[in-house]
Design a protein around this motif. Structure first.
Motif, PDB file in Angstrom:
ATOM      1  N   ARG A  52      13.369  15.308   7.748  1.00 44.06           N
ATOM      2  CA  ARG A  52      12.046  14.559   7.607  1.00 44.06           C
ATOM      3  C   ARG A  52      12.731  12.722   7.740  1.00 44.06           C
ATOM      4  O   ARG A  52      12.217  12.040   8.556  1.00 44.06           O
ATOM      5  CB  ARG A  52      11.426  14.673   6.766  1.00 44.06           C
ATOM      6  N   MET A  53      13.672  12.599   6.975  1.00 43.35           N
ATOM      7  CA  MET A  53      14.185  11.357   6.728  1.00 43.35           C
ATOM      8  C   MET A  53      14.898  10.976   8.125  1.00 43.35           C
ATOM      9  O   MET A  53      14.421   9.633   8.646  1.00 43.35           O
ATOM     10  CB  MET A  53      15.219  11.228   5.641  1.00 43.35           C
ATOM     11  N   THR A  54      15.523  11.670   8.740  1.00 46.58           N
ATOM     12  CA  THR A  54      16.206  11.303   9.982  1.00 46.58           C
ATOM     13  C   THR A  54      14.927  11.210  11.020  1.00 46.58           C
ATOM     14  O   THR A  54      15.159  10.363  12.017  1.00 46.58           O
ATOM     15  CB  THR A  54      17.183  12.468  10.534  1.00 46.58           C
ATOM     16  N   SER A  55      14.240  11.707  11.029  1.00 45.74           N
ATOM     17  CA  SER A  55      13.159  11.974  12.245  1.00 45.74           C
ATOM     18  C   SER A  55      12.373  10.597  11.912  1.00 45.74           C
ATOM     19  O   SER A  55      11.978   9.978  12.966  1.00 45.74           O
ATOM     20  CB  SER A  55      12.022  12.700  11.888  1.00 45.74           C
ATOM     21  N   ILE A  56      12.028  10.217  10.905  1.00 49.84           N
ATOM     22  CA  ILE A  56      11.379   8.892  10.620  1.00 49.84           C
ATOM     23  C   ILE A  56      12.229   7.842  11.079  1.00 49.84           C
ATOM     24  O   ILE A  56      11.805   6.767  11.772  1.00 49.84           O
ATOM     25  CB  ILE A  56      10.905   8.698   9.326  1.00 49.84           C
ATOM     26  N   SER A 114       9.259   9.385   3.176  1.00 49.43           N
ATOM     27  CA  SER A 114       7.875   8.790   3.828  1.00 49.43           C
ATOM     28  C   SER A 114       7.958   7.673   4.464  1.00 49.43           C
ATOM     29  O   SER A 114       9.109   6.723   4.349  1.00 49.43           O
ATOM     30  CB  SER A 114       6.706   8.909   2.730  1.00 49.43           C
ATOM     31  N   ILE A 115       6.884   7.168   5.263  1.00 47.26           N
ATOM     32  CA  ILE A 115       6.909   5.735   5.836  1.00 47.26           C
ATOM     33  C   ILE A 115       6.827   4.911   4.944  1.00 47.26           C
ATOM     34  O   ILE A 115       7.388   3.811   4.941  1.00 47.26           O
ATOM     35  CB  ILE A 115       5.604   5.856   6.839  1.00 47.26           C
ATOM     36  N   ALA A 116       6.143   4.977   3.770  1.00 43.71           N
ATOM     37  CA  ALA A 116       6.062   4.272   2.797  1.00 43.71           C
ATOM     38  C   ALA A 116       7.248   3.854   2.315  1.00 43.71           C
ATOM     39  O   ALA A 116       7.693   2.607   1.943  1.00 43.71           O
ATOM     40  CB  ALA A 116       5.018   4.724   1.694  1.00 43.71           C
ATOM     41  N   GLU A 117       8.045   4.806   1.826  1.00 43.13           N
ATOM     42  CA  GLU A 117       9.671   4.544   1.455  1.00 43.13           C
ATOM     43  C   GLU A 117      10.514   3.824   2.341  1.00 43.13           C
ATOM     44  O   GLU A 117      11.324   3.172   2.130  1.00 43.13           O
ATOM     45  CB  GLU A 117      10.284   6.166   1.039  1.00 43.13           C
ATOM     46  N   PHE A 118      10.331   4.266   3.565  1.00 46.87           N
ATOM     47  CA  PHE A 118      10.990   3.454   4.605  1.00 46.87           C
ATOM     48  C   PHE A 118      10.666   2.064   4.770  1.00 46.87           C
ATOM     49  O   PHE A 118      11.672   1.318   4.801  1.00 46.87           O
ATOM     50  CB  PHE A 118      10.704   4.057   6.356  1.00 46.87           C
ATOM     51  N   HIS A 145      12.317  -3.669   3.666  1.00 46.30           N
ATOM     52  CA  HIS A 145      11.835  -4.802   3.329  1.00 46.30           C
ATOM     53  C   HIS A 145      12.946  -5.545   2.579  1.00 46.30           C
ATOM     54  O   HIS A 145      13.056  -6.792   2.273  1.00 46.30           O
ATOM     55  CB  HIS A 145      10.540  -5.035   2.541  1.00 46.30           C
ATOM     56  N   PHE A 146      14.080  -5.013   2.209  1.00 42.60           N
ATOM     57  CA  PHE A 146      15.267  -5.334   1.429  1.00 42.60           C
ATOM     58  C   PHE A 146      16.392  -4.775   1.976  1.00 42.60           C
ATOM     59  O   PHE A 146      17.473  -4.964   1.636  1.00 42.60           O
ATOM     60  CB  PHE A 146      15.537  -5.193  -0.111  1.00 42.60           C
ATOM     61  N   LEU A 147      16.348  -4.566   3.458  1.00 45.16           N
ATOM     62  CA  LEU A 147      17.559  -4.115   4.398  1.00 45.16           C
ATOM     63  C   LEU A 147      18.397  -3.153   3.840  1.00 45.16           C
ATOM     64  O   LEU A 147      19.476  -3.062   3.996  1.00 45.16           O
ATOM     65  CB  LEU A 147      18.335  -5.204   4.635  1.00 45.16           C
ATOM     66  N   PHE A 156       0.613  -1.177  -0.044  1.00 45.41           N
ATOM     67  CA  PHE A 156      -0.082  -0.086  -0.070  1.00 45.41           C
ATOM     68  C   PHE A 156       0.988   1.372  -0.094  1.00 45.41           C
ATOM     69  O   PHE A 156       0.460   2.291   0.675  1.00 45.41           O
ATOM     70  CB  PHE A 156      -0.883  -0.135   1.320  1.00 45.41           C
ATOM     71  N   ARG A 157       1.977   1.273  -0.752  1.00 44.43           N
ATOM     72  CA  ARG A 157       2.842   2.147  -0.651  1.00 44.43           C
ATOM     73  C   ARG A 157       2.473   3.674  -1.066  1.00 44.43           C
ATOM     74  O   ARG A 157       2.431   4.494  -0.725  1.00 44.43           O
ATOM     75  CB  ARG A 157       4.003   1.864  -1.508  1.00 44.43           C
ATOM     76  N   ASP A 158       1.635   3.461  -2.343  1.00 50.77           N
ATOM     77  CA  ASP A 158       0.997   4.651  -3.023  1.00 50.77           C
ATOM     78  C   ASP A 158       0.034   5.319  -1.966  1.00 50.77           C
ATOM     79  O   ASP A 158       0.121   6.543  -1.918  1.00 50.77           O
ATOM     80  CB  ASP A 158       0.426   4.588  -4.394  1.00 50.77           C
ATOM     81  N   GLU A 159      -0.929   4.533  -1.531  1.00 49.68           N
ATOM     82  CA  GLU A 159      -1.692   4.964  -0.542  1.00 49.68           C
ATOM     83  C   GLU A 159      -1.215   5.763   0.811  1.00 49.68           C
ATOM     84  O   GLU A 159      -1.702   6.549   1.157  1.00 49.68           O
ATOM     85  CB  GLU A 159      -2.930   4.013  -0.302  1.00 49.68           C
ATOM     86  N   ILE A 160      -0.232   4.834   1.263  1.00 54.24           N
ATOM     87  CA  ILE A 160       0.457   5.621   2.556  1.00 54.24           C
ATOM     88  C   ILE A 160       1.096   6.856   2.367  1.00 54.24           C
ATOM     89  O   ILE A 160       0.817   7.543   3.126  1.00 54.24           O
ATOM     90  CB  ILE A 160       1.541   4.516   3.003  1.00 54.24           C
TER      91      ILE A 160
END
Length: 543
Positions: free
Chosen positions: A433-437, A131-135, A140-142, A38-42
């Motif tokens: 943003r990236m560091t915060s996530i 984004s969370i989706a990107e994270f 999922h491939f480390l 659900f990457r796009d929707e997230i």
């Protein structure tokens, strides 16, 4: 199929060992990968940007390029517009300027890569667009372990290979009883039998899915690790261009004429021509080579709509000045072996060809696979919690179980907490943003792991991970409504299907996991009674 006891024992132990070695990492891969469907929707939910009709044919490329020209010196550069996901932002890539005599604005002579919002033309760096989706997708491939080179990809590839090995050996081990054991479930039996029955039944149900993901995972990781510079030295003597050309990833090169165009060129007409030529063609990217130069070319690439044709890659290359087609790759008339083989593996792995319904099925099967992984390790732990095993080994095995379950099961409340934290506290799309996530996810995960490991109670870990995750997940749509005003009934009424889906997804997931949690009961394990063995009667032997 007959099998000797020696072969059976070898397969059984290799299946067990390979499964245990990869189990924790494999759980992380499946759990994070399940949410990535659900990457796009997230992304739309997180940014509060509902997906609109903003595909490349609907964009005004002339305005996009004019906007870039006001911010960069675009003459002589290769410019690409690519839509990787369905959202309001498009990926923009600018090559380094080929005209070495030109003075670049701000003194920058390097390439650029960023995202641009197609509504207000605001640009975002990779970190600011994170984004969370990107994270979760990269987790999922480390990818987060790529501290040196591609170490994370390599670990994921090794795990995928051992997972494939574990699936095959598991089928061979259970082959003789694979049908009878599927219908066997003994909830009142010993704990080991409960885990064994669940592991076998769910493993059979998810077998095609797990085998497919093992094969496609190995393919994707091998593709990223083999085409790395160290390996190229041995295969192609360091010739990366020839390597990428052979695999179909080579970039086109047109010599710069060093003469600017005499008149402005309408870029939209090339997209219109591609759409008119192939009406069911889904355009993924538009590439401008030598922009502004007399030698400028335009390439429109994409694939057929999945409803008409599942596989195939298409491309039209135009001479910008004359408008003539200089190169054509028709995706509807012929699909090469490379495009077909790689295409089917990509489609099966990402599950992007069947809509939301298919992705929901993929998600459920991914969570089932997580349970299969957990139950397999729990079988191993319960089988080794016996009185005849020395105390030191039993303590070590218990610690393995506590730490393992804490790592795996706490991913659920950690993910829910990250969704909640990002919506409430990480509202700016800047470099932090990236560091915060990263901080929200990994620090909360570490806190949960320490808490449940110190508690040293697997039942407590299981039940409270479900309860905490359910409570936090239930707060996700509430936080979204408070912060953005997009309550569930609002998004439903306005047709914001992507944002609506994520809120409903967390609501349903929270209700289901909470019901499962309150239904869990601690199973009393009867301790075996040890009775003194009666002494053998003395035999009187008469002399």
């Amino acid at each position: 199929m007959k099998m000797s006891n020696r072969v059976y024992n070898i397969l059984f132990h290799t299946h067990t060992i390979s499964g245990i070695v990869i189990s924790a990492i494999l759980y992380v891969i499946f759990f994070a990968g399940s949410f990535s469907f659900f990457r796009d929707e997230i992304i739309s939910w997180e940014r509060n940007e509902p997906v609109k009709e903003s595909s490349i044919p609907e964009l005004d490329l002339n305005v996009l390029v004019d906007t870039l020209s006001q911010r960069y010196d675009t003459y002589g550069r290769d410019i690409s517009f690519t839509r990787y996901i369905e959202d309001q932002r498009i990926a923009v890539s600018l090559s380094a300027p080929k005209d070495t005599t030109a003075q670049q604005k701000g003194g920058r002579r390097r390439g650029e890569f960023f995202a641009m919002n197609v509504d207000d033309y605001q640009t975002y760096t990779y970190a600011g667009n994170y984004s969370i989706a990107e994270f979760l997708y990269r987790l999922h491939f480390l990818a987060q372990l790529n501290l040196y080179g591609r170490s994370g990809y390599l670990i994921a590839g090794i795990v995928s290979f051992f997972f494939l090995f574990a699936v095959v050996t598991g089928v061979l081990v259970h082959w003789k009883k694979i049908v009878s054991n599927f219908y066997l479930f003994r909830p009142q039996a010993s704990l080991k039998n409960v885990w064994t029955d669940a592991h076998t039944a769910l493993g059979i149900l998810g077998l095609p899915y797990q085998f497919m993901y093992a094969v496609t995972g190995v393919f994707l990781i091998v593709g990223t690790t083999i085409m790395s510079p160290p390996v190229l030295k041995f295969i192609y003597d360091g010739d990366t261009e020839k390597m990428y050309d052979d695999f179909g990833f080579g970039t086109k090169k047109f010599p710069l004429a060093m003469e600017k165009q005499s008149e402005a060129i309408d870029l939209n007409r090339f997209v219109d021509q591609a759409t008119a030529r192939w009406p069911e063609f889904h355009i993924k990217s538009v590439n401008l080579y030598n922009y502004g130069d007399a030698s400028m070319h335009v390439a429109v690439t994409g694939h057929p709509e999945y409803a008409s044709k599942l596989l195939g890659e298409g491309e039209l290359v135009f001479n910008a000045a004359s408008g003539e087609i200089v190169s054509e790759k028709d995706p509807f008339s012929h699909t090469s072996y490379l495009d077909g083989a790689s295409g089917i593996l990509y489609r099966l792995h990402f599950g992007d060809f069947g809509g939301v319904g298919l992705r929901v099925v993929y998600f459920v099967l991914g969570i089932v696979s997580c349970f299969v992984i957990l139950s397999g390790v729990l079988i191993w732990l319960v089988a080794r919690d016996k009185r005849h095993i020395e105390e030191k080994k039993r303590k070590f095995n218990n610690w393995v179980g506590w730490v393992y379950l804490a790592i795996c099961l706490s991913m659920y409340p950690t993910t829910a907490f990250t969704f909640l934290g990002v919506k409430l506290f990480v509202t700016e799309f800047d470099a932090s943003r990236m560091t915060s996530i990263y901080h929200i996810f990994f620090y909360s995960w570490l806190a949960f792991i320490v808490l449940f490991t110190v508690k040293r109670d697997n039942f407590f870990t299981n039940k409270f991970c479900l309860i905490i995750g359910a409570v936090l997940g239930f707060l996700v749509p509430i936080a979204n409504g408070i912060i953005s005003g997009n309550w569930i009934w609002v998004t439903y009424a306005r047709g914001y299907d992507d944002i609506f889906l994520i809120d409903v997804f967390w609501l349903i997931l929270s209700i289901v996991t909470f019901l499962v949690a309150i239904g869990l009961k601690r199973k009393d394990i009867a301790k075996p009674e040890f009775r003194p063995v009666a002494s053998r009667p003395k035999v009187l032997i008469s002399k």
